[in-house]
Design an enzyme around this catalytic site. Structure first.
Site, mmCIF file in Angstrom:
data_model
loop_
_atom_site.group_PDB
_atom_site.id
_atom_site.type_symbol
_atom_site.label_atom_id
_atom_site.label_comp_id
_atom_site.label_asym_id
_atom_site.label_seq_id
_atom_site.Cartn_x
_atom_site.Cartn_y
_atom_site.Cartn_z
ATOM 1 N N LYS A 1 3.363 -3.781 -2.299
ATOM 2 C CA LYS A 1 2.475 -3.223 -1.413
ATOM 3 C C LYS A 1 2.803 -2.139 -0.740
ATOM 4 O O LYS A 1 3.861 -1.546 -0.723
ATOM 5 C CB LYS A 1 1.214 -4.123 -1.175
ATOM 6 C CG LYS A 1 0.834 -5.158 -2.353
ATOM 7 C CD LYS A 1 -0.100 -6.068 -1.232
ATOM 8 C CE LYS A 1 -0.233 -6.946 -3.147
ATOM 9 N NZ LYS A 1 -1.843 -7.955 -2.685
ATOM 10 N N HIS B 1 -5.290 -0.692 -9.290
ATOM 11 C CA HIS B 1 -5.294 -1.882 -8.091
ATOM 12 C C HIS B 1 -6.207 -2.503 -8.092
ATOM 13 O O HIS B 1 -7.006 -1.153 -7.295
ATOM 14 C CB HIS B 1 -3.942 -1.788 -7.508
ATOM 15 C CG HIS B 1 -3.908 -3.218 -7.386
ATOM 16 N ND1 HIS B 1 -4.214 -3.711 -5.899
ATOM 17 C CD2 HIS B 1 -2.985 -4.549 -7.597
ATOM 18 C CE1 HIS B 1 -4.018 -5.120 -5.718
ATOM 19 N NE2 HIS B 1 -2.901 -5.291 -6.584
ATOM 20 N N GLU C 1 -7.310 -3.558 -5.567
ATOM 21 C CA GLU C 1 -7.112 -2.420 -3.105
ATOM 22 C C GLU C 1 -7.210 -0.813 -3.836
ATOM 23 O O GLU C 1 -7.988 -0.013 -2.187
ATOM 24 C CB GLU C 1 -5.825 -3.078 -2.563
ATOM 25 C CG GLU C 1 -5.633 -3.997 -2.731
ATOM 26 C CD GLU C 1 -4.398 -4.755 -2.368
ATOM 27 O OE1 GLU C 1 -3.287 -3.681 -2.572
ATOM 28 O OE2 GLU C 1 -3.949 -6.540 -2.469
HETATM 29 C C1 PEP Z 1 -1.517 -8.199 -6.302
HETATM 30 O O1 PEP Z 1 -0.973 -7.343 -5.580
HETATM 31 O O2 PEP Z 1 -1.174 -7.544 -7.651
HETATM 32 C C2 PEP Z 1 -0.983 -9.674 -6.000
HETATM 33 C C3 PEP Z 1 -2.161 -9.700 -6.938
HETATM 34 O O3 PEP Z 1 -1.171 -9.569 -5.195
HETATM 35 P P1 PEP Z 1 -1.005 -11.460 -4.872
HETATM 36 O O4 PEP Z 1 0.300 -12.218 -5.385
HETATM 37 O O5 PEP Z 1 -0.437 -11.542 -3.817
HETATM 38 O O6 PEP Z 1 -2.144 -12.541 -4.819
#
Ligand code: PEP
Length: 251
Positions: free
Chosen positions: A11, A94, A96
């Protein structure tokens, strides 16, 4: 059998020094793991640095996003042509990006097609929000995301799909292995309807959402889970290495 893939999504984390240190801490141990494709997805600005550090190892590189156009007046964006040759994979859609930046299924589809045309392997992320799961809509939501996201795609051989329920990402509230397996079967079915059973059976399906050392093996035991997309835990060299080693036991 699909390849087992463990991908680390960093990220918007790490300075250049931190990125370098993180790769140096885990590169040799990751390189030594057999039976799993390990993939690091750092921020765009570190791709070249990480590519240099990974050269000569079996660890692959991916970007976290991409614009569908190959060039033009899209300030701040990165094109398929810029990624081609620099990395092999690209995370697209994703949650986000969908939730915070308003990306639609149609826009994600344009990215998937552009990635494939550029010879990149897209990791198409899909997953329902909590209220959609509670409303009994989870399968329909994910089927739509897969269906629209892959509109116009004819060859599934480079495709990876990640099921990442929005309520499980970064929350510590991981989906149960049964929930993950059930959704993977839905996704596999949607892929089979589009590409045929053989091609669908070869597509790596990853689970993502609060994957850690303690739960990765539970997912790896599920017949339709072919690996994981790991967020938070991929920023800890020891934890991420262990996750990859544990997944390799089941590959
Ligand atoms: C992601 O960012 O795709 C994710 C799954 O984050 P986390 O493992 O922190 O839940």
């Amino acid at each position: 059998m699909p390849t087992t893939i463990i991908a680390g999504n960093w990220k918007m984390n790490t300075t250049r020094q931190e990125a370098r240190a993180l790769v140096e801490q885990m590169r040799d141990a990751l390189d030594a793991v057999e039976g799993v494709t390990t993939l690091l997805c750092p921020p765009f600005v570190h791709l070249e640095t990480v590519a240099d550090l990974l050269r000569g190892t079996s660890v692959a590189l991916g970007a976290q996003n991409m614009h569908p156009e190959s060039s033009g007046a899209f300030t701040g964006e990165v094109s398929p042509d810029m990624l081609r040759g620099l990395c092999e994979y690209v995370i697209l859609g994703h949650s986000e990006r969908r939730e915070l930046f308003g990306e639609t299924d149609e826009f994600v589809n344009a990215k998937v097609r552009a990635a494939l045309a550029a010879g990149l392997r897209p990791i198409l992320c899909v997953g329902e929000r909590l209220e959609q799961r509670e409303g009994g809509e989870a399968d329909a939501v994910v089927e739509r995301q897969v269906g629209v996201g892959l509109e116009g795609v004819e060859d599934a051989s480079a495709l990876v799909v990640a099921y990442e329920p929005v309520w499980a990402i970064g929350t510590g509230r991981a989906a149960t292995p049964d929930v993950a397996q059930s959704m993977m079967a839905t996704i596999r079915g949607a892929l089979a309807a589009r590409f045929g059973a053989d091609a669908a059976g070869e597509a790596p399906l990853l689970y993502g959402g609060s994957v850690n050392l303690g739960n990765v093996e539970e997912y790896a035991r599920q017949p339709d889970v072919n690996g994981a997309l790991v967020g938070g835990a991929s920023l800890d060299a020891e934890a991420f290495t262990k996750i990859v080693q544990l997944a390799a036991r089941h590959s």
